[in-house]
Motif scaffolding. Structure first.
Motif, PDB file in Angstrom:
ATOM      1  N   VAL A  40       0.839  -1.204   0.000  1.00  0.00           N
ATOM      2  CA  VAL A  40       0.000   0.000   0.000  1.00  0.00           C
ATOM      3  C   VAL A  40       0.876   1.257   0.000  1.00  0.00           C
ATOM      4  CG1 VAL A  40      -1.690   1.341   1.310  1.00  0.00           C
ATOM      5  CG2 VAL A  40      -1.992  -1.127   1.051  1.00  0.00           C
ATOM      6  N   ILE A  71      -6.263   7.568  -4.547  1.00  0.00           N
ATOM      7  CA  ILE A  71      -6.324   6.143  -4.203  1.00  0.00           C
ATOM      8  C   ILE A  71      -7.541   5.961  -3.305  1.00  0.00           C
ATOM      9  CG2 ILE A  71      -4.656   6.484  -2.316  1.00  0.00           C
ATOM     10  CD1 ILE A  71      -3.732   3.576  -2.826  1.00  0.00           C
ATOM     11  N   LYS A  72      -8.395   5.022  -3.697  1.00  0.00           N
ATOM     12  CA  LYS A  72      -9.673   4.825  -3.020  1.00  0.00           C
ATOM     13  C   LYS A  72      -9.768   3.408  -2.470  1.00  0.00           C
ATOM     14  CE  LYS A  72     -14.661   4.889  -4.040  1.00  0.00           C
ATOM     15  NZ  LYS A  72     -15.672   5.206  -5.063  1.00  0.00           N
ATOM     16  N   PHE A  73     -10.065   3.295  -1.177  1.00  0.00           N
ATOM     17  CA  PHE A  73     -10.273   2.009  -0.518  1.00  0.00           C
ATOM     18  C   PHE A  73     -11.774   1.759  -0.394  1.00  0.00           C
ATOM     19  CE2 PHE A  73      -6.304   3.773   1.006  1.00  0.00           C
ATOM     20  CZ  PHE A  73      -5.425   2.706   0.924  1.00  0.00           C
ATOM     21  N   SER A  74     -12.218   0.573  -0.750  1.00  0.00           N
ATOM     22  CA  SER A  74     -13.649   0.281  -0.636  1.00  0.00           C
ATOM     23  C   SER A  74     -13.881  -1.222  -0.485  1.00  0.00           C
ATOM     24  CB  SER A  74     -14.409   0.805  -1.860  1.00  0.00           C
ATOM     25  OG  SER A  74     -13.862   0.296  -3.054  1.00  0.00           O
ATOM     26  N   SER A  79     -15.666  -5.886  -5.547  1.00  0.00           N
ATOM     27  CA  SER A  79     -14.409  -6.367  -4.965  1.00  0.00           C
ATOM     28  C   SER A  79     -14.630  -7.686  -4.231  1.00  0.00           C
ATOM     29  CB  SER A  79     -13.829  -5.328  -3.999  1.00  0.00           C
ATOM     30  OG  SER A  79     -14.692  -5.136  -2.883  1.00  0.00           O
ATOM     31  N   TRP A  83     -12.066  -5.865   1.208  1.00  0.00           N
ATOM     32  CA  TRP A  83     -11.401  -4.568   1.133  1.00  0.00           C
ATOM     33  C   TRP A  83     -10.377  -4.575   0.015  1.00  0.00           C
ATOM     34  CZ3 TRP A  83     -12.828  -0.055   2.783  1.00  0.00           C
ATOM     35  CH2 TRP A  83     -13.680   0.045   3.886  1.00  0.00           C
ATOM     36  N   TYR A  85      -8.477  -1.653  -3.189  1.00  0.00           N
ATOM     37  CA  TYR A  85      -8.274  -0.242  -3.528  1.00  0.00           C
ATOM     38  C   TYR A  85      -7.975  -0.085  -5.003  1.00  0.00           C
ATOM     39  CZ  TYR A  85      -3.212  -1.277  -3.025  1.00  0.00           C
ATOM     40  OH  TYR A  85      -1.947  -1.799  -3.134  1.00  0.00           O
ATOM     41  N   THR A 118      -6.388  -1.821  -9.839  1.00  0.00           N
ATOM     42  CA  THR A 118      -7.608  -1.937  -9.045  1.00  0.00           C
ATOM     43  C   THR A 118      -7.770  -3.377  -8.576  1.00  0.00           C
ATOM     44  OG1 THR A 118     -10.027  -1.716  -9.045  1.00  0.00           O
ATOM     45  CG2 THR A 118      -8.990  -2.289 -11.134  1.00  0.00           C
ATOM     46  N   TYR A 121     -14.013  -3.210  -8.474  1.00  0.00           N
ATOM     47  CA  TYR A 121     -15.010  -2.222  -8.087  1.00  0.00           C
ATOM     48  C   TYR A 121     -16.281  -2.465  -8.891  1.00  0.00           C
ATOM     49  CZ  TYR A 121     -16.905   2.100  -6.266  1.00  0.00           C
ATOM     50  OH  TYR A 121     -17.677   3.005  -5.595  1.00  0.00           O
ATOM     51  N   LYS A 160     -16.787   5.368   1.513  1.00  0.00           N
ATOM     52  CA  LYS A 160     -15.557   4.974   0.837  1.00  0.00           C
ATOM     53  C   LYS A 160     -14.424   5.837   1.378  1.00  0.00           C
ATOM     54  CE  LYS A 160     -18.362   2.526  -1.687  1.00  0.00           C
ATOM     55  NZ  LYS A 160     -19.640   3.161  -1.299  1.00  0.00           N
ATOM     56  N   ARG A 162     -10.674   7.521   0.950  1.00  0.00           N
ATOM     57  CA  ARG A 162      -9.761   7.878  -0.125  1.00  0.00           C
ATOM     58  C   ARG A 162      -8.890   9.065   0.253  1.00  0.00           C
ATOM     59  NH1 ARG A 162     -13.548   8.806  -4.819  1.00  0.00           N
ATOM     60  NH2 ARG A 162     -15.259   8.154  -3.506  1.00  0.00           N
TER      61      ARG A 162
END
Length: 229
Positions: A40, A71-74, A79, A83, A85, A118, A121, A160, A162
């Motif tokens: 990360v 950068i987006k974590f979701s 996904s 978790w 990103y 990615t 998503y 979300k 980010r």
């Protein structure tokens, strides 16, 4: 006459090896967390790099600042409810900036140009898609159960999590699409002014995680320097 180990000496060595194994083996889980954190951190730095070399300023586009690299974590259906990103620049695809990592907006994996950065998503590049980079799905790859952003970076209202960077590599929080000028949403300046921390945990709630169940990444204000605490 040749010397040899006695039975007592052999038993002693076996016992010592057993004790060492018992001490080392429980740390295997934390090593996986460290591997996730190292990955990360590398991708946070890459996002910052993209932001600095790809200045989005465009005098012909009043909303140019909404395209900043982020950068987006979701944790969503796309996904596989794990978790993950994505690294992307949120373009106006005809209906405005939607804040989601669409296919043509997501960064290409520099290690494999056939893939995008990615971990999956919904409605775009999902986890099962051949374009997804599986390692970015932290749930599948590293058994991560929760991610929390604390300190200088807030959690966006859509659930979300980010961060983004400006052309100087400075850290910004929440969703760039909500900005109404380069750095402000209304009267709120989105530049991070205190240390941002990203907690990555192997339990479902980072607030309840022990030190063995959590690793923390820090991102410094102004410089955007990312490192593991």
């Amino acid at each position: 006459m040749k010397k040899a180990f006695t039975m007592m000496e052999l038993v002693f060595v076996i016992v010592v090896i057993g004790i060492l194994a018992a001490v080392v083996m429980p740390r295997t889980g934390s090593n996986r967390l460290n591997e996730a954190a190292i990955q990360v951190v590398s991708h946070i730095r890459y996002t910052q790099h993209l932001a600095m070399i790809d200045d989005k300023f465009d005098s012909a586009d009043n909303d140019w600042y909404r395209l900043r690299w982020q950068i987006k974590f979701s944790k969503v259906g796309g996904s596989d409810n794990k978790w993950a990103y994505a690294i992307f620049s949120d373009a106006d695809v005809g209906s405005g900036h939607d804040g989601n990592p669409n296919d043509n907006e997501t960064a290409v994996n520099p290690l494999d140009n056939s893939k995008k950065l990615t971990g999956g998503y919904s409605g775009t590049i999902e986890y099962g898609d051949s374009k997804a980079t599986k390692e970015l799905n932290l749930g599948h790859s590293y058994s991560v159960e929760d991610i929390d952003l604390v300190g200088g970076c807030n959690i966006s209202n859509d659930g979300k999590k980010r961060i983004s960077f400006d052309y100087l590599g400075r850290l910004m929080y929440e969703n760039p699409k909500d900005l109404d000028s380069s750095y402000k949403a209304g009267a709120i300046n989105r530049l991070v002014i205190s240390q941002c921390r990203i907690e990555i945990c192997t339990v479902s709630d980072c607030t309840a995680a022990t030190s063995e169940q959590k690793v923390t990444i820090a991102i410094e204000p102004e410089t955007g320097y990312a490192h593991i605490l």
